[in-house]
Scaffold this motif. Structure first.
Motif, PDB file in Angstrom:
ATOM      1  N   LEU A  58     131.112  45.341 -60.644  1.00 57.93           N
ATOM      2  CA  LEU A  58     130.389  45.950 -60.013  1.00 57.93           C
ATOM      3  C   LEU A  58     129.170  46.240 -60.644  1.00 57.93           C
ATOM      4  N   GLY A  59     129.668  47.020 -61.566  1.00 55.55           N
ATOM      5  CA  GLY A  59     128.761  47.852 -63.042  1.00 55.55           C
ATOM      6  C   GLY A  59     127.253  46.699 -63.418  1.00 55.55           C
ATOM      7  N   ALA A  60     129.230  45.825 -63.989  1.00 57.36           N
ATOM      8  CA  ALA A  60     127.804  44.309 -64.587  1.00 57.36           C
ATOM      9  C   ALA A  60     127.490  43.913 -63.034  1.00 57.36           C
ATOM     10  N   VAL A  61     127.599  43.899 -62.552  1.00 53.67           N
ATOM     11  CA  VAL A  61     126.045  43.327 -61.207  1.00 53.67           C
ATOM     12  C   VAL A  61     124.968  44.212 -60.839  1.00 53.67           C
ATOM     13  N   ALA A  62     125.875  44.747 -60.714  1.00 51.63           N
ATOM     14  CA  ALA A  62     124.537  46.200 -60.145  1.00 51.63           C
ATOM     15  C   ALA A  62     123.519  46.813 -61.700  1.00 51.63           C
ATOM     16  N   ALA A  63     123.692  46.584 -62.956  1.00 51.63           N
ATOM     17  CA  ALA A  63     122.683  46.517 -64.206  1.00 51.63           C
ATOM     18  C   ALA A  63     122.327  45.002 -64.162  1.00 51.63           C
ATOM     19  N   VAL A  64     122.697  43.881 -64.437  1.00 50.70           N
ATOM     20  CA  VAL A  64     122.076  42.823 -63.858  1.00 50.70           C
ATOM     21  C   VAL A  64     120.909  43.136 -62.452  1.00 50.70           C
ATOM     22  N   ARG A  65     121.519  43.653 -61.276  1.00 52.26           N
ATOM     23  CA  ARG A  65     119.951  43.278 -60.556  1.00 52.26           C
ATOM     24  C   ARG A  65     119.263  44.708 -60.266  1.00 52.26           C
ATOM     25  N   ARG A  66     119.746  45.236 -61.387  1.00 50.37           N
ATOM     26  CA  ARG A  66     118.852  46.806 -61.465  1.00 50.37           C
ATOM     27  C   ARG A  66     119.633  47.838 -60.485  1.00 50.37           C
ATOM     28  N   ILE A  67     119.957  48.049 -59.670  1.00 53.02           N
ATOM     29  CA  ILE A  67     119.694  48.760 -58.566  1.00 53.02           C
ATOM     30  C   ILE A  67     119.832  49.895 -58.813  1.00 53.02           C
ATOM     31  N   GLY A  68     119.727  50.608 -59.483  1.00 54.49           N
ATOM     32  CA  GLY A  68     119.666  51.864 -60.040  1.00 54.49           C
ATOM     33  C   GLY A  68     120.588  53.017 -58.957  1.00 54.49           C
ATOM     34  N   LEU A  69     120.076  54.678 -58.750  1.00 58.36           N
ATOM     35  CA  LEU A  69     121.136  54.897 -58.731  1.00 58.36           C
ATOM     36  C   LEU A  69     120.583  55.404 -56.872  1.00 58.36           C
ATOM     37  N   PRO A  70     121.854  55.463 -55.786  1.00 58.78           N
ATOM     38  CA  PRO A  70     121.074  55.629 -54.297  1.00 58.78           C
ATOM     39  C   PRO A  70     120.515  56.583 -54.175  1.00 58.78           C
ATOM     40  N   PRO A  71     119.935  57.051 -53.462  1.00 53.59           N
ATOM     41  CA  PRO A  71     119.276  58.327 -53.167  1.00 53.59           C
ATOM     42  C   PRO A  71     119.850  58.793 -52.860  1.00 53.59           C
ATOM     43  N   ARG A  72     119.583  60.383 -52.751  1.00 57.43           N
ATOM     44  CA  ARG A  72     119.897  61.433 -52.134  1.00 57.43           C
ATOM     45  C   ARG A  72     120.610  61.529 -51.175  1.00 57.43           C
ATOM     46  N   ARG A 183     123.024  54.151 -44.510  1.00 53.78           N
ATOM     47  CA  ARG A 183     121.531  54.317 -44.052  1.00 53.78           C
ATOM     48  C   ARG A 183     120.358  54.098 -44.692  1.00 53.78           C
ATOM     49  N   HIS A 184     121.116  54.985 -45.987  1.00 55.00           N
ATOM     50  CA  HIS A 184     119.968  55.092 -47.428  1.00 55.00           C
ATOM     51  C   HIS A 184     120.102  54.322 -48.353  1.00 55.00           C
ATOM     52  N   ALA A 185     120.814  54.076 -48.054  1.00 58.90           N
ATOM     53  CA  ALA A 185     121.431  52.465 -49.859  1.00 58.90           C
ATOM     54  C   ALA A 185     122.094  51.536 -49.273  1.00 58.90           C
ATOM     55  N   GLY A 186     121.825  50.616 -49.963  1.00 56.02           N
ATOM     56  CA  GLY A 186     122.558  48.831 -49.736  1.00 56.02           C
ATOM     57  C   GLY A 186     123.751  48.687 -49.965  1.00 56.02           C
ATOM     58  N   ALA A 187     124.534  47.525 -49.678  1.00 60.55           N
ATOM     59  CA  ALA A 187     125.975  48.076 -49.540  1.00 60.55           C
ATOM     60  C   ALA A 187     126.844  47.546 -50.875  1.00 60.55           C
ATOM     61  N   LEU A 188     125.727  46.784 -52.124  1.00 60.94           N
ATOM     62  CA  LEU A 188     126.140  47.316 -53.426  1.00 60.94           C
ATOM     63  C   LEU A 188     125.715  48.389 -53.771  1.00 60.94           C
ATOM     64  N   GLN A 189     125.101  48.918 -53.268  1.00 65.56           N
ATOM     65  CA  GLN A 189     125.074  50.406 -53.925  1.00 65.56           C
ATOM     66  C   GLN A 189     126.582  51.776 -53.599  1.00 65.56           C
ATOM     67  N   VAL A 190     126.166  51.489 -52.389  1.00 62.25           N
ATOM     68  CA  VAL A 190     127.415  52.366 -52.155  1.00 62.25           C
ATOM     69  C   VAL A 190     128.414  51.692 -52.439  1.00 62.25           C
ATOM     70  N   THR A 191     129.227  50.187 -52.506  1.00 64.40           N
ATOM     71  CA  THR A 191     130.628  50.114 -52.987  1.00 64.40           C
ATOM     72  C   THR A 191     130.288  50.170 -54.412  1.00 64.40           C
ATOM     73  N   PHE A 241     128.197  45.513 -46.606  1.00 62.66           N
ATOM     74  CA  PHE A 241     127.276  44.714 -46.045  1.00 62.66           C
ATOM     75  C   PHE A 241     127.249  44.795 -43.833  1.00 62.66           C
ATOM     76  N   ALA A 242     128.168  44.116 -43.859  1.00 65.99           N
ATOM     77  CA  ALA A 242     128.876  43.788 -42.423  1.00 65.99           C
ATOM     78  C   ALA A 242     128.472  45.443 -42.307  1.00 65.99           C
ATOM     79  N   LEU A 243     128.659  46.163 -42.154  1.00 68.77           N
ATOM     80  CA  LEU A 243     129.207  47.279 -41.391  1.00 68.77           C
ATOM     81  C   LEU A 243     127.668  48.107 -41.352  1.00 68.77           C
ATOM     82  N   SER A 244     127.006  47.663 -42.525  1.00 71.24           N
ATOM     83  CA  SER A 244     125.403  48.405 -42.250  1.00 71.24           C
ATOM     84  C   SER A 244     125.185  47.942 -41.212  1.00 71.24           C
ATOM     85  N   ARG A 245     125.391  46.112 -40.878  1.00 73.31           N
ATOM     86  CA  ARG A 245     124.931  44.904 -39.743  1.00 73.31           C
ATOM     87  C   ARG A 245     125.944  45.900 -38.062  1.00 73.31           C
TER      88      ARG A 245
END
Length: 314
Positions: A58-72, A183-191, A241-245
């Protein structure tokens, strides 16, 4: 993408069920891998190894996609779900399955979706629509049948029962905590960050993991890595992803399909021929999932852009 009339397009309608299906299949496969890896790794070490493998992917994918830190605003849910679901749940479930037979464990852990429906309905304001309640009842009956069919002569220790109930409770609480974070961050960030939190929680098992790595057979280690890459990194992301929908209650009911798939996978991969009662219970689990995902009159009317007719149970 929505159509001009406001009706969801095919992708919007099928994205969440497709992602949930990936999760259910991979989580079912985890039971087969845990059986193999658990022979060489203790519960805490197995949980830590699985989480470290998942966090690396997950860290490698997040780094490639540059998702950054989740919002507060996402952090309370990420921290709570990371501790309870990624951390506590994985350890106590691994431990509980050593103390009780597989059927009893499956039955006790499948209280989780019931708790999710109740917590989601009360704490998240999702309500308790009739199709969800009916589907949960049918699927729980199926889980009971599967549990009875696979319970051998082995007794269930009091400790094992407590651990499986704790696993069910931590799983349910983790799911309900994760929903607001989405509601504040994407599925990849939260996971990703939830998995990292869980790994931190399990760090006290580092010494045990290093010791067992030296003596464990290659197959057990590969199964541990598989658990981290697929049932954790991929499946938890598709779940988020599914839970957010959709609602937490409906997603929880979807996991009732897991025991049915475990029976089939054990049959195909381990040569364990399921009893007819197990197949009947599995069919009930799947039927309950189908019922739970039906939309009531209000939800269906909203999706179609019509004025909903009130329903007391919606």
């Amino acid at each position: 993408m929505n159509t001009s009339s406001g009706t969801p397009g095919p992708w919007a309608r099928w994205a969440a069920p497709a992602a949930a299906s990936v999760t259910v299949v991979l989580w079912a496969s985890a039971f087969v891998s845990i059986r193999s890896a658990g022979e060489a790794y203790s519960p805490g070490a197995l949980a830590l190894g699985r989480l470290l493998a998942g966090a690396a992917v997950l860290g490698a994918v997040a780094a490639v996609r540059r998702i950054g830190l989740p919002p507060r605003g996402a952090w309370p849910g990420i921290l709570l779900s990371g501790v309870l679901w990624f951390g506590v749940y994985m350890v106590v479930l691994n431990w509980g399955e050593r103390e009780v037979d597989a059927g009893t464990a499956a039955l006790l852990v499948n209280i989780g979706p019931l708790l999710i429906a109740l917590l989601g309905g009360t704490l998240l304001g999702e309500g308790l629509p009739r199709p969800l309640l009916a589907g949960v009842a049918v699927s729980f009956a199926g889980a009971v049948v599967v549990g009875l069919s696979t319970s051998g002569d082995g007794g269930a220790s009091a400790l094992g029962v407590v651990l499986c109930l704790l696993a069910a409770g931590s799983y349910a609480a983790g799911v309900v905590a994760q929903k607001p974070a989405l509601r504040h961050a994407g599925a990849l960030q939260v996971t990703t960050y939830g998995c990292l939190v869980g790994a931190v929680v399990c760090l006290p098992f580092t010494g045990t993991l290093l010791t067992e790595l030296r003596t464990a057979p290659l197959g057990a280690t590969l199964n541990m890595v598989y658990l981290g890459v697929f049932p954790t990194a991929l499946a938890f992301t598709t779940w988020a992803f599914a839970l957010s929908r959709t609602t937490a209650g409906r997603m929880g009911a979807t996991t009732y399909a897991v025991p049915a798939l475990v029976v089939l996978m054990s049959w195909a991969l381990l040569g364990e021929v399921p009893a007819p009662l197990a197949l009947a219970g599995g069919a009930l689990c799947l039927a309950g999932v189908a019922v739970s995902r039906r939309r009531g009159p209000v939800a269906a009317a909203r999706a179609e852009g019509r004025t909903p007719v009130p329903d007391a149970a919606e």
